[in-house]
Structure formats: structure tokens, C-alpha cells
Design a protein around this motif. Structure first.
Motif, PDB file in Angstrom:
ATOM      1  N   MET A   1     -72.536  66.719   5.213  1.00 43.42           N
ATOM      2  CA  MET A   1     -73.821  66.077   5.365  1.00 43.42           C
ATOM      3  C   MET A   1     -74.125  65.816   6.844  1.00 43.42           C
ATOM      4  O   MET A   1     -75.242  66.029   7.281  1.00 43.42           O
ATOM      5  CB  MET A   1     -73.802  64.767   4.565  1.00 43.42           C
ATOM      6  CG  MET A   1     -75.100  64.076   4.530  1.00 43.42           C
ATOM      7  SD  MET A   1     -76.231  65.030   3.531  1.00 43.42           S
ATOM      8  CE  MET A   1     -77.597  63.974   3.499  1.00 43.42           C
ATOM      9  N   LEU A   2     -73.117  65.362   7.572  1.00 43.06           N
ATOM     10  CA  LEU A   2     -73.311  65.083   8.989  1.00 43.06           C
ATOM     11  C   LEU A   2     -73.535  66.375   9.768  1.00 43.06           C
ATOM     12  O   LEU A   2     -74.306  66.397  10.736  1.00 43.06           O
ATOM     13  CB  LEU A   2     -72.106  64.317   9.535  1.00 43.06           C
ATOM     14  CG  LEU A   2     -72.298  63.502  10.800  1.00 43.06           C
ATOM     15  CD1 LEU A   2     -73.466  62.549  10.664  1.00 43.06           C
ATOM     16  CD2 LEU A   2     -71.053  62.709  11.109  1.00 43.06           C
ATOM     17  N   LEU A   3     -72.898  67.462   9.347  1.00 46.90           N
ATOM     18  CA  LEU A   3     -73.084  68.751  10.007  1.00 46.90           C
ATOM     19  C   LEU A   3     -74.517  69.245   9.836  1.00 46.90           C
ATOM     20  O   LEU A   3     -75.112  69.771  10.787  1.00 46.90           O
ATOM     21  CB  LEU A   3     -72.096  69.781   9.451  1.00 46.90           C
ATOM     22  CG  LEU A   3     -72.192  71.186  10.039  1.00 46.90           C
ATOM     23  CD1 LEU A   3     -71.856  71.151  11.527  1.00 46.90           C
ATOM     24  CD2 LEU A   3     -71.262  72.131   9.314  1.00 46.90           C
ATOM     25  N   ILE A   4     -75.084  69.052   8.661  1.00 48.02           N
ATOM     26  CA  ILE A   4     -76.480  69.456   8.434  1.00 48.02           C
ATOM     27  C   ILE A   4     -77.404  68.646   9.339  1.00 48.02           C
ATOM     28  O   ILE A   4     -78.341  69.190   9.931  1.00 48.02           O
ATOM     29  CB  ILE A   4     -76.859  69.279   6.950  1.00 48.02           C
ATOM     30  CG1 ILE A   4     -76.046  70.253   6.093  1.00 48.02           C
ATOM     31  CG2 ILE A   4     -78.351  69.483   6.729  1.00 48.02           C
ATOM     32  CD1 ILE A   4     -76.161  70.010   4.609  1.00 48.02           C
ATOM     33  N   PHE A   5     -77.126  67.364   9.476  1.00 42.23           N
ATOM     34  CA  PHE A   5     -77.915  66.502  10.359  1.00 42.23           C
ATOM     35  C   PHE A   5     -77.792  66.965  11.805  1.00 42.23           C
ATOM     36  O   PHE A   5     -78.777  66.990  12.549  1.00 42.23           O
ATOM     37  CB  PHE A   5     -77.448  65.056  10.186  1.00 42.23           C
ATOM     38  CG  PHE A   5     -78.345  64.039  10.823  1.00 42.23           C
ATOM     39  CD1 PHE A   5     -79.688  63.981  10.514  1.00 42.23           C
ATOM     40  CD2 PHE A   5     -77.831  63.127  11.726  1.00 42.23           C
ATOM     41  CE1 PHE A   5     -80.514  63.035  11.103  1.00 42.23           C
ATOM     42  CE2 PHE A   5     -78.644  62.181  12.313  1.00 42.23           C
ATOM     43  CZ  PHE A   5     -79.988  62.139  12.002  1.00 42.23           C
ATOM     44  N   GLU A   6     -76.589  67.351  12.226  1.00 45.45           N
ATOM     45  CA  GLU A   6     -76.390  67.851  13.585  1.00 45.45           C
ATOM     46  C   GLU A   6     -77.148  69.154  13.812  1.00 45.45           C
ATOM     47  O   GLU A   6     -77.720  69.368  14.884  1.00 45.45           O
ATOM     48  CB  GLU A   6     -74.909  68.083  13.860  1.00 45.45           C
ATOM     49  CG  GLU A   6     -74.124  66.817  14.057  1.00 45.45           C
ATOM     50  CD  GLU A   6     -72.645  67.087  14.285  1.00 45.45           C
ATOM     51  OE1 GLU A   6     -72.290  68.224  14.654  1.00 45.45           O
ATOM     52  OE2 GLU A   6     -71.847  66.158  14.115  1.00 45.45           O
ATOM     53  N   ILE A   7     -77.163  70.027  12.827  1.00 49.07           N
ATOM     54  CA  ILE A   7     -77.890  71.295  12.958  1.00 49.07           C
ATOM     55  C   ILE A   7     -79.385  71.039  13.094  1.00 49.07           C
ATOM     56  O   ILE A   7     -80.059  71.634  13.945  1.00 49.07           O
ATOM     57  CB  ILE A   7     -77.582  72.213  11.762  1.00 49.07           C
ATOM     58  CG1 ILE A   7     -76.128  72.686  11.827  1.00 49.07           C
ATOM     59  CG2 ILE A   7     -78.535  73.402  11.723  1.00 49.07           C
ATOM     60  CD1 ILE A   7     -75.654  73.402  10.589  1.00 49.07           C
ATOM     61  N   ILE A   8     -79.917  70.123  12.287  1.00 51.62           N
ATOM     62  CA  ILE A   8     -81.348  69.789  12.366  1.00 51.62           C
ATOM     63  C   ILE A   8     -81.677  69.194  13.730  1.00 51.62           C
ATOM     64  O   ILE A   8     -82.680  69.554  14.350  1.00 51.62           O
ATOM     65  CB  ILE A   8     -81.734  68.833  11.223  1.00 51.62           C
ATOM     66  CG1 ILE A   8     -81.664  69.558   9.882  1.00 51.62           C
ATOM     67  CG2 ILE A   8     -83.133  68.251  11.440  1.00 51.62           C
ATOM     68  CD1 ILE A   8     -81.760  68.646   8.679  1.00 51.62           C
ATOM     69  N   PRO A  25     -73.153  69.674  22.534  1.00 52.29           N
ATOM     70  CA  PRO A  25     -72.506  68.560  21.826  1.00 52.29           C
ATOM     71  C   PRO A  25     -71.842  68.977  20.519  1.00 52.29           C
ATOM     72  O   PRO A  25     -70.671  68.656  20.278  1.00 52.29           O
ATOM     73  CB  PRO A  25     -73.654  67.573  21.574  1.00 52.29           C
ATOM     74  CG  PRO A  25     -74.675  67.885  22.590  1.00 52.29           C
ATOM     75  CD  PRO A  25     -74.568  69.352  22.827  1.00 52.29           C
ATOM     76  N   SER A  26     -72.549  69.708  19.682  1.00 52.75           N
ATOM     77  CA  SER A  26     -71.977  70.127  18.397  1.00 52.75           C
ATOM     78  C   SER A  26     -70.823  71.100  18.595  1.00 52.75           C
ATOM     79  O   SER A  26     -69.797  71.014  17.914  1.00 52.75           O
ATOM     80  CB  SER A  26     -73.044  70.786  17.526  1.00 52.75           C
ATOM     81  OG  SER A  26     -74.053  69.866  17.226  1.00 52.75           O
ATOM     82  N   GLY A  27     -70.991  72.010  19.528  1.00 53.84           N
ATOM     83  CA  GLY A  27     -69.939  72.981  19.795  1.00 53.84           C
ATOM     84  C   GLY A  27     -68.670  72.347  20.314  1.00 53.84           C
ATOM     85  O   GLY A  27     -67.565  72.705  19.893  1.00 53.84           O
ATOM     86  N   SER A  28     -68.817  71.377  21.205  1.00 55.01           N
ATOM     87  CA  SER A  28     -67.623  70.729  21.750  1.00 55.01           C
ATOM     88  C   SER A  28     -66.897  69.907  20.685  1.00 55.01           C
ATOM     89  O   SER A  28     -65.663  69.905  20.628  1.00 55.01           O
ATOM     90  CB  SER A  28     -67.996  69.852  22.952  1.00 55.01           C
ATOM     91  OG  SER A  28     -68.896  68.843  22.568  1.00 55.01           O
ATOM     92  N   VAL A  29     -67.638  69.234  19.825  1.00 62.44           N
ATOM     93  CA  VAL A  29     -67.006  68.457  18.752  1.00 62.44           C
ATOM     94  C   VAL A  29     -66.292  69.385  17.774  1.00 62.44           C
ATOM     95  O   VAL A  29     -65.170  69.095  17.341  1.00 62.44           O
ATOM     96  CB  VAL A  29     -68.047  67.578  18.027  1.00 62.44           C
ATOM     97  CG1 VAL A  29     -67.491  67.003  16.741  1.00 62.44           C
ATOM     98  CG2 VAL A  29     -68.507  66.457  18.938  1.00 62.44           C
ATOM     99  N   LEU A  30     -66.903  70.510  17.448  1.00 65.37           N
ATOM    100  CA  LEU A  30     -66.260  71.454  16.536  1.00 65.37           C
ATOM    101  C   LEU A  30     -64.984  72.049  17.139  1.00 65.37           C
ATOM    102  O   LEU A  30     -63.984  72.213  16.444  1.00 65.37           O
ATOM    103  CB  LEU A  30     -67.235  72.563  16.149  1.00 65.37           C
ATOM    104  CG  LEU A  30     -68.327  72.171  15.169  1.00 65.37           C
ATOM    105  CD1 LEU A  30     -69.330  73.315  14.991  1.00 65.37           C
ATOM    106  CD2 LEU A  30     -67.745  71.778  13.838  1.00 65.37           C
ATOM    107  N   VAL A  31     -65.019  72.359  18.422  1.00 68.20           N
ATOM    108  CA  VAL A  31     -63.829  72.909  19.087  1.00 68.20           C
ATOM    109  C   VAL A  31     -62.709  71.872  19.129  1.00 68.20           C
ATOM    110  O   VAL A  31     -61.547  72.185  18.830  1.00 68.20           O
ATOM    111  CB  VAL A  31     -64.184  73.418  20.504  1.00 68.20           C
ATOM    112  CG1 VAL A  31     -62.940  73.692  21.325  1.00 68.20           C
ATOM    113  CG2 VAL A  31     -65.036  74.664  20.418  1.00 68.20           C
ATOM    114  N   ILE A  32     -63.047  70.635  19.478  1.00 72.21           N
ATOM    115  CA  ILE A  32     -62.034  69.574  19.524  1.00 72.21           C
ATOM    116  C   ILE A  32     -61.441  69.332  18.139  1.00 72.21           C
ATOM    117  O   ILE A  32     -60.223  69.208  17.984  1.00 72.21           O
ATOM    118  CB  ILE A  32     -62.634  68.277  20.110  1.00 72.21           C
ATOM    119  CG1 ILE A  32     -62.923  68.470  21.598  1.00 72.21           C
ATOM    120  CG2 ILE A  32     -61.698  67.097  19.904  1.00 72.21           C
ATOM    121  CD1 ILE A  32     -63.737  67.360  22.221  1.00 72.21           C
ATOM    122  N   ALA A  33     -62.285  69.291  17.112  1.00 74.77           N
ATOM    123  CA  ALA A  33     -61.792  69.076  15.743  1.00 74.77           C
ATOM    124  C   ALA A  33     -60.915  70.236  15.287  1.00 74.77           C
ATOM    125  O   ALA A  33     -59.885  70.030  14.635  1.00 74.77           O
ATOM    126  CB  ALA A  33     -62.965  68.897  14.785  1.00 74.77           C
TER     127      ALA A  33
END
Length: 98
Positions: A1-8, A25-33
Motif C-alpha cells: 500500500m505504501l509503495l503504491i502511494f510512493e509511486i503516485i 527517494p523511492s529508489g534509494s529506499v528500495l536499494v537500502i531495503a
């Protein structure tokens, strides 16, 4: 759900003029995770420990959402650069548009 919000929010920031900066921002969080998950899996963490790591990374994701909200709300200032000389009247019109 949070990923969909980030994409929007990324799409909204992209349209506000941030272009590729909206993906950072989204890319860096995904890489860190991904790195944290890979290290946790390689070291043999149990499933409950991985869930605890996921909860520990939640503030980082909320920070990402906050940055994206700011980017989508603020928009990016664009400085117009002219390749040819403008007369003062045209410069005044361009300054009033910004």
C-alpha cells in the motif's frame, strides 16, 4: 500500500518539474531495503528477525514519503535561459511568468 502511494507521489513530483529527481527517494529506499534484506538472509536471520528489521526500516520509508510529498507540493523552480539577446520588455514578461 505504501509503495503504491510512493509511486503516485513520484508521478506527481515528476509532473511538477522534478523529473528524474523524483525517482531518487523511492529508489534509494528500495536499494537500502534490498541490501538489508540480502545481508539478513545471508547471515541466517530467522523470519521474526526479518520482520523486526522491516519494522525498523519503516521510518526510512516514511521519510521517503515525506520528501515526495514536499516535492509534489512545492514544484521545482525553473530558471529560463535565453540563447539569444532579449530586449528589456521581453525580459520583463519572462520574469513575470516565473
Amino acid at each position: 500500500m505504501l509503495l503504491i502511494f510512493e509511486i503516485i507521489l513520484s508521478i506527481a513530483a515528476w509532473r511538477k518539474g522534478w523529473r528524474g529527481w523524483a525517482l531518487i527517494p523511492s529508489g534509494s529506499v528500495l536499494v537500502i531495503a534490498f541490501i538489508v534484506g540480502a545481508v539478513a538472509g545471508a547471515t541466517g536471520y530467522s523470519q521474526t528477525q526479518v520482520r523486526d528489521l522491516t519494522v525498523a526500516l519503516l521510518p526510512l520509508d516514511l521519510l521517503c514519503v515525506g520528501v515526495l510529498i514536499w516535492m509534489a507540493a512545492k514544484g521545482r523552480k525553473i530558471v529560463a535561459v535565453a540563447s539569444q539577446r532579449l530586449d528589456p520588455k521581453e525580459m520583463e514578461v519572462a520574469a513575470n511568468r516565473a
